[in-house]
Design a protein around this motif. Structure first.
Motif, PDB file in Angstrom:
ATOM      1  N   GLN A  39       0.840  -1.197   0.000  1.00  0.00           N
ATOM      2  CA  GLN A  39       0.000   0.000   0.000  1.00  0.00           C
ATOM      3  C   GLN A  39       0.875   1.247   0.000  1.00  0.00           C
ATOM      4  O   GLN A  39       1.872   1.323   0.719  1.00  0.00           O
ATOM      5  N   VAL A  40       0.467   2.211  -0.826  1.00  0.00           N
ATOM      6  CA  VAL A  40       1.104   3.524  -0.814  1.00  0.00           C
ATOM      7  C   VAL A  40       0.092   4.531  -0.306  1.00  0.00           C
ATOM      8  O   VAL A  40      -1.117   4.315  -0.428  1.00  0.00           O
ATOM      9  N   PRO A  41       0.549   5.619   0.272  1.00  0.00           N
ATOM     10  CA  PRO A  41      -0.386   6.612   0.830  1.00  0.00           C
ATOM     11  C   PRO A  41      -1.391   7.094  -0.211  1.00  0.00           C
ATOM     12  O   PRO A  41      -1.009   7.387  -1.350  1.00  0.00           O
ATOM     13  N   GLY A  42      -2.634   7.117   0.178  1.00  0.00           N
ATOM     14  CA  GLY A  42      -3.681   7.609  -0.706  1.00  0.00           C
ATOM     15  C   GLY A  42      -4.242   6.573  -1.653  1.00  0.00           C
ATOM     16  O   GLY A  42      -5.159   6.879  -2.422  1.00  0.00           O
ATOM     17  N   GLN A 114       8.418  -1.200   5.392  1.00  0.00           N
ATOM     18  CA  GLN A 114       8.563  -0.210   4.324  1.00  0.00           C
ATOM     19  C   GLN A 114       9.625  -0.658   3.323  1.00  0.00           C
ATOM     20  O   GLN A 114      10.734  -1.047   3.706  1.00  0.00           O
TER      21      GLN A 114
END
Length: 119
Positions: A39-42, A114
């Protein structure tokens, strides 16, 4: 209480490699299938790869086919994700997940690790 612990994330240059690990623990932990999501932010969490613990049947997202390889050590309830030829778009938090029965969805999730790929 079941726990999934990921490790192996970090910073790597584009074209490089990383190997993620996910170890499951808990007295009642007996996974049917384990997998990786990212998952990446947004953005929504997306499927990366999964493997069944007994048959070793593996699935991959199209975006990682040919570059990532999932493997497992059933005796240790551990899975690995070998990531080669990394690209900047592979940058994300990678989550491990486990399903206890043969049905869609996952029952347990790790905290995430991460992965950052610099271009």
């Amino acid at each position: 209480q079941v726990q999934l612990v990921e490790s192996g994330g970090g910073l790597v240059q584009a074209g490089g490699s990383l190997r993620l690990s996910c170890a499951g623990s808990g007295r009642s932990f007996n996974p049917f299938r384990m997998g990786w999501f990212r998952q990446v932010p947004g953005k929504e969490r997306e499927f990366v790869s999964s493997i069944t613990m007994n048959s070793r049947k593996a699935f991959y997202a199209d975006s990682v086919k040919g570059r990532f390889t999932i493997s497992r050590d059933s005796a240790k309830d551990t899975i690995y994700l070998q990531m080669n030829s990394l690209k900047a778009e592979d940058t994300a938090v990678y989550y491990c997940a486990a399903a206890t029965v043969a049905r869609p969805g996952y029952d347990y999730w790790g905290q995430g690790t991460q992965v950052t790929v610099s271009s």
